[in-house]
Write an enzyme that holds these catalytic residues in place. Structure first.
Site, PDB file in Angstrom:
ATOM      1  N   GLN A  10      -1.914  16.885 -19.892  1.00 41.27           N
ATOM      2  CA  GLN A  10      -1.159  16.963 -18.545  1.00 41.27           C
ATOM      3  C   GLN A  10      -1.257  14.850 -18.497  1.00 41.27           C
ATOM      4  OE1 GLN A  10      -0.558  19.599 -15.486  1.00 41.27           O
ATOM      5  NE2 GLN A  10      -2.442  20.565 -17.037  1.00 41.27           N
ATOM      6  N   ASN A  11      -2.742  14.497 -19.075  1.00 42.00           N
ATOM      7  CA  ASN A  11      -3.537  13.749 -18.612  1.00 42.00           C
ATOM      8  C   ASN A  11      -2.761  12.662 -19.389  1.00 42.00           C
ATOM      9  OD1 ASN A  11      -5.034  15.370 -18.072  1.00 42.00           O
ATOM     10  ND2 ASN A  11      -6.776  15.415 -19.593  1.00 42.00           N
TER      11      ASN A  11
ATOM     12  N   ASP B 191      -4.407   9.550 -20.512  1.00 43.91           N
ATOM     13  CA  ASP B 191      -5.390   8.016 -20.819  1.00 43.91           C
ATOM     14  C   ASP B 191      -5.721   8.006 -22.238  1.00 43.91           C
ATOM     15  OD1 ASP B 191      -6.748  10.986 -21.658  1.00 43.91           O
ATOM     16  OD2 ASP B 191      -7.274  11.095 -19.572  1.00 43.91           O
TER      17      ASP B 191
ATOM     18  N   HIS C 182       3.458  13.740 -19.343  1.00 44.09           N
ATOM     19  CA  HIS C 182       3.101  12.983 -17.868  1.00 44.09           C
ATOM     20  C   HIS C 182       3.218  11.567 -18.911  1.00 44.09           C
ATOM     21  CE1 HIS C 182       1.925  16.331 -15.339  1.00 44.09           C
ATOM     22  NE2 HIS C 182       3.159  16.006 -15.537  1.00 44.09           N
TER      23      HIS C 182
ATOM     24  N   CYS D   1      15.564  -4.218 -18.979  1.00 47.04           N
ATOM     25  CA  CYS D   1      15.315  -4.557 -20.612  1.00 47.04           C
ATOM     26  C   CYS D   1      15.698  -3.787 -22.521  1.00 47.04           C
ATOM     27  CB  CYS D   1      15.113  -6.299 -21.585  1.00 47.04           C
ATOM     28  SG  CYS D   1      13.578  -6.496 -21.087  1.00 47.04           S
TER      29      CYS D   1
ATOM     30  N   CYS E 101      12.407 -11.126 -19.022  1.00 43.47           N
ATOM     31  CA  CYS E 101      14.239 -10.919 -18.914  1.00 43.47           C
ATOM     32  C   CYS E 101      14.073 -11.126 -16.744  1.00 43.47           C
ATOM     33  CB  CYS E 101      14.706 -10.283 -19.254  1.00 43.47           C
ATOM     34  SG  CYS E 101      14.246  -8.523 -18.559  1.00 43.47           S
TER      35      CYS E 101
ATOM     36  N   GLY F 208      -9.861  22.216 -18.618  1.00 42.12           N
ATOM     37  CA  GLY F 208      -9.836  20.863 -17.543  1.00 42.12           C
ATOM     38  C   GLY F 208      -8.394  20.854 -16.519  1.00 42.12           C
ATOM     39  N   THR F 209      -7.773  21.878 -16.125  1.00 38.02           N
ATOM     40  CA  THR F 209      -6.890  22.320 -15.658  1.00 38.02           C
ATOM     41  C   THR F 209      -6.540  23.733 -14.638  1.00 38.02           C
ATOM     42  OG1 THR F 209      -4.257  21.987 -15.123  1.00 38.02           O
ATOM     43  CG2 THR F 209      -4.815  22.593 -17.477  1.00 38.02           C
ATOM     44  N   SER F 210      -6.367  23.049 -13.134  1.00 36.95           N
ATOM     45  CA  SER F 210      -6.247  24.423 -12.658  1.00 36.95           C
ATOM     46  C   SER F 210      -4.444  25.584 -12.179  1.00 36.95           C
ATOM     47  CB  SER F 210      -6.970  23.578 -10.818  1.00 36.95           C
ATOM     48  OG  SER F 210      -6.398  22.495 -10.240  1.00 36.95           O
TER      49      SER F 210
END
Length: 252
Positions: free
Chosen positions: A107-108, A110, A125, A136, A159, A196-198
């Site tokens: 989901q990072n 970076d 993401h 363009c 542009c 590392g994700t809740s």
């Protein structure tokens, strides 16, 4: 910080489960990048303390207030530029090279998984280092962002269109390719390792349940509690930069 006896025992149990898996996938969130110097946007010290996401992280804001959005983007891209992969990223890359990780679904935004050497990375993401013009669609050199100042906001293409990062703003859909690839990997996975994700953000938070519903296993590595409840076969409450290298050591 040192791992205690119960954490060591959980690591050994996790390694045993991982050894038995034929098609393991990994789901990562902001927590894996915190040791690299990128705070969770929602946590104390995160970007949402300085910037209101409703003002800077929606597709409407990007279209109507691009200068305000670029104030936030300057801060975010500068943070990403200064960050380096930590031992958790490196361990996952090494496990992939050893044939013990089929894919990392992250989901990072970076790019630290790729910087560590992971090759099959599905970015739910998007990626903050990919930039393009909204008018363009031309790709632009992300290195130019580092040389820009606040006086340059918003960044405009030759542009006249507004430049944006290839990330998912609130109000936008998850990229179809990322959805299709993650769904395909989830359908064949017999193990999901959550790092590392809740589990608060959909639709990525549905992946562990999909794997479990098909009879697969789940290993969870999070510092604190999550919304996954009792889904995990093993839950290790410790820093991923310590846990993942320790698991990798047992596997290789």
């Amino acid at each position: 910080m040192h791992l205690n006896n119960s954490q060591h025992a959980a690591i050994i149990e996790a390694a045993e489960i991982w050894k038995e898996a034929e098609r393991p996938v990994v789901l990562t969130g902001a927590g894996i990048s915190v040791p690299s110097g990128i705070p969770d946007f929602r946590s104390p010290g995160g970007l949402w303390e300085k910037h209101d996401p409703a003002e800077v992280a929606t597709i409407l804001a990007l279209r109507t207030r691009p200068a305000r959005v670029w104030e936030f983007l300057f801060d975010a891209l500068d943070m990403f530029e200064k960050a380096s992969p930590n031992p958790a990223h490196v361990a996952l890359a090494e496990l992939e090279q050893a044939g013990m990780v089929d894919a990392v679904i992250t989901q990072n935004i970076d790019g630290l998984h790729q910087a560590a050497g992971s090759r099959n990375v599905i970015e739910f993401h998007g990626n903050g280092s990919r930039l393009y013009c909204m008018r363009c669609k031309r790709r632009l050199d992300p290195a130019k962002a580092a040389a820009m100042t606040m006086d340059d906001k918003p960044w405009e293409c030759e542009c006249g269109g507004i430049v944006r990062p290839d990330i998912v703003f609130f109000g936008e859909q998850i990229p179809k390719e990322a959805m299709a690839r993650s769904f395909a990997m989830t359908q064949q996975a017999d193990l999901v390792v959550v790092v590392g994700t809740s589990g608060e953000v959909a639709p990525a938070n549905t992946i562990p349940g999909q794997v479990k519903n098909r009879g697969g296993k789940m290993i969870e590595v999070n510092l604190g509690p999550s919304s996954f409840g009792s889904l995990a076969d093993v839950a290790i409450r410790a820093s991923c930069e310590m846990v993942l290298p320790a698991i990798a050591k047992h596997l290789m």
